[in-house]
Each structure stands twice: as C-alpha cells, then as structure tokens.
Enzyme design. Sequence first.
Site, mmCIF file in Angstrom:
data_model
loop_
_atom_site.group_PDB
_atom_site.id
_atom_site.type_symbol
_atom_site.label_atom_id
_atom_site.label_comp_id
_atom_site.label_asym_id
_atom_site.label_seq_id
_atom_site.Cartn_x
_atom_site.Cartn_y
_atom_site.Cartn_z
ATOM 1 N NE ARG A 1 -2.883 0.452 3.256
ATOM 2 C CZ ARG A 1 -2.216 0.502 4.433
ATOM 3 N NH1 ARG A 1 -1.477 1.717 4.675
ATOM 4 N NH2 ARG A 1 -1.955 -0.287 5.369
ATOM 5 C CE1 TYR B 1 -16.292 12.046 -15.867
ATOM 6 C CE2 TYR B 1 -15.727 12.032 -13.428
ATOM 7 C CZ TYR B 1 -16.043 11.617 -14.675
ATOM 8 O OH TYR B 1 -16.541 10.000 -14.562
ATOM 9 C CG ASP C 1 -9.522 16.844 -14.184
ATOM 10 O OD1 ASP C 1 -8.777 16.343 -15.231
ATOM 11 O OD2 ASP C 1 -10.402 16.312 -13.869
ATOM 12 C CE LYS D 1 -12.443 9.023 -18.162
ATOM 13 N NZ LYS D 1 -12.808 10.101 -17.337
HETATM 14 C C1 LIG Z 1 -13.250 10.561 -16.190
HETATM 15 C C2 LIG Z 1 -12.726 11.853 -15.732
HETATM 16 C C3 LIG Z 1 -12.412 12.174 -14.222
HETATM 17 C C4 LIG Z 1 -12.645 10.784 -13.274
HETATM 18 O O1 LIG Z 1 -11.925 9.825 -13.408
HETATM 19 P P1 LIG Z 1 -12.351 8.345 -13.110
HETATM 20 O O2 LIG Z 1 -10.833 7.520 -13.486
HETATM 21 O O3 LIG Z 1 -13.477 7.996 -13.778
HETATM 22 O O4 LIG Z 1 -12.452 8.243 -11.652
HETATM 23 C C5 LIG Z 1 -11.958 13.036 -13.823
HETATM 24 N N1 LIG Z 1 -11.900 14.155 -14.520
HETATM 25 C C6 LIG Z 1 -11.929 14.221 -15.750
HETATM 26 C C7 LIG Z 1 -11.787 15.292 -16.795
HETATM 27 C C8 LIG Z 1 -12.567 12.933 -16.345
HETATM 28 O O5 LIG Z 1 -12.862 13.060 -17.633
#
Ligand SMILES: *Cc1c(COP(=O)(O)O)cnc(C)c1O
Length: 386
Positions: A53, A106, A177, A202
């Site tokens: 961890r 998001y 982000d 992504k």
């Molecule tokens: C998908 C996404 C998230 C969240 O990510 P997860 O891996 O699904 O928890 C956060 N910010 C953006 C811009 C996203 O497209």
Amino acid sequence: MQTPSGAGFGTLAVHAGQEPEPRSGAIMTPIYQTSTYVQDGVGRTRNGHEYARVSNPTRTALEANLAALEGGVASRTFASGLAATEAVLKSTLSAGDRVVCGDNLYGGSERLFRFWERFGLEFEFVDTGDVATVRDALERGARMLFLETPTNPLMRITDIESCAAAAHEAGALLVVDNTFATPWLQRPLELGADFVIHSSTKYLGGHSDLIGGAVIVASAERDEALAWQQMATGAVPGPMDCFLLLRSTKTLHVRMRAHCDNAARIAVFLDEHPEVEQVLYPGLAHHPEHELARRQMLGFGGMITLDIGSPERAEALAASTRVFALAESLGGVESLISVPSKMTHASVPRERRLKMGLTDSLVRLSVGIEDPDDLVADLAQALDRI
Ligand SMILES: *Cc1c(COP(=O)(O)O)cnc(C)c1O
C-alpha cells in the site's frame, strides 16, 4: 539506461522512470504482484519497500514517468481519477476551507465535492473562463482554485497562467484537471499550477482497459503530504494497472498526434455539414477561445462536441454510427459517441445544464486513431440517416 537531461517528450515517455530489471535484464518493468517485502533485519528493508500500500516498484516507475511528462517534482497514482482528486482535497484542506471551482467540471468531480460539503468544505462554482469572476470569488477567501480546461463537453478554454496568478495573489492553490489535454498538449505546472490531476482511465491509459488516477506536484513538500495521504487512505492502483499505464504512456505522444489530426479533420467536415448547427472544437478559428488555445496548448485534442439541433436528432445520430461506438468515457484508441445530457452529465440538474449551454441537442465525440476516411464516412452516413 539514463534519460538524457533536457530530453524531449517522446524520449521521456518511453524511458523516464524505467531501468532494465537488474536480475534478468528484462527491458520492461516487471509487474511486482506482491503485498509485502522481505526485510534483511528488523526495520532493514531492501530499497525502502516494506508494504505494497505504501510502495510498489511497478507503481514507483509509473509515478516517476508521469512526473517527468508533466514536468513535476513527483507524482502519486491512485485507483481512479476521482480517488486522485479526493487525495488532493484531503492532503491540503480542512473543515471550513473554501474552494472556488469551474462550473463545467467533470460530473463526478462535482458529485465528489457535494459529498465533502457534509464534512465542512465549501465549494463555489464559477465560470473559470472569466478571470475577473475567478478573482472576485477568490477574494471572498479561498484555499483552492480547481479547474478543468478544455471543459467537458462544452470545450471552453480557461487561461491557466492568469488563474495561477489570481490564485496565488489570493493565497490559494491552483489545481488543474489535465485529463482532456494530457501533458503532451498542455503542461499546467509550467504555467503556475500547484497540482495536476489526471483520470488516467482516459488518454494516459488510452486503450479503454483500466481505471486509474494520478496527481503530479510542483513541490517536494506537497508530495510528502500527498504520499502520506496515499498511504493513510489506501486508494492505490494495483501493479497490473500500473504496468498497463507504463506501457501506454510510451506511446502517448504518438497517439495524441493521431487523435488531434483525426479530430481536426472531422471538426472541419462537421463544421461544413448542413445538418450540423454548431461545432465546439478549440481548433476551429470561430471557437471563442481559439487564440488562447493556440497559445496554451500544443494541439487541440481529440474531443469534439456538436449541436445537431434537437434531442431526437442527437439520439438518432448516436444510434446511427457504425465505427463510432455508443459509450461513455473517452481518450481510447477507438472512437466513441455519446449524448452528454442523457449519459455523462445526466446527474447535473437540468436547469444548471441549460444555464451553461449544455443542451439536450449536443453530441460528444471522442475521436480515436482509426483511419480518418473511415471516421468521416461513418459520420456522413449517420448524418444522412437522421
Ligand atoms: C473521467 C474523468 C474523471 C474521473 O476519473 P475516473 O478515473 O473515472 O475516476 C475526472 N476528470 C475528468 C476530466 C474525467 O474525464
């Protein structure tokens, strides 16, 4: 194998953080599928690993790779993008702190923030595209400014450098982000951000085969707080997912070029198509922040949103493509199509959706790296059928 100092993005993508495995010479970092590590004496660990961890060599390699790509001091990885976002909140904020954040984040980030309101954090949602609005909101007292650019699905661009200056003047931290842009297109830490967050599910992952998150920081002090958070709350990724990600980031620059080229071609095709009302893509000259995008980003990304005129036509278009698959998520090598108001953004109250221009007539494309001729032909036949 040493990454030369000042190495280019592609060289860092392929090599940073990775050494051939010393025992066999395996060029790929092994999947260290273990929960614990043998010690040579009480408290005498080999290479600092004591429990998985806390650290795992596959994860450590991935974290060094991501830190190099974003130009950060260090990176910490998490079980999902939302776990990464939550770790940033928990490593920096306490009950009573205020966060100013984008009003077109998001959907899951907004849901996470609503959850933390129960524990005394306050969130104010503003249009981060307007720096004066951001400044006003920060002046009311804030510990953090949290933004996304480009936004999803409206593809609005925020000026990161101006927001960093505004945040720091107000004594707040800037979190960006960077999921939509990736470090190949945009490097927020170099523009003054304190934290970069990714949903590595992504583009970083890029093959729609894992869920993951990452945080990259500009200072060792923030990394220490984040590492403690990662260890104490435990939302860590498994070694197999770290291996897959490490394999994926090697081709990030190559994939992103293909995503951008294909998206640019499709955006022009859609923009000229009589059945399409409007195309939201920062690479088009008529996009309201086209000039800012040119300055801030190396390219315009693989995401396109179009207004097809009515909710019925949006659903019909999404159901009529053959190469574009009807699915949520984005950033994979395969092209996806979705209707944000009914899918990814269904949890945002309709009134707020409409206020920001997120109507039921919008269709979002995550443009993959298939042959562009096939993608254009697919959209052309689908547009003919609706
Ligand atoms: C998908 C996404 C998230 C969240 O990510 P997860 O891996 O699904 O928890 C956060 N910010 C953006 C811009 C996203 O497209």
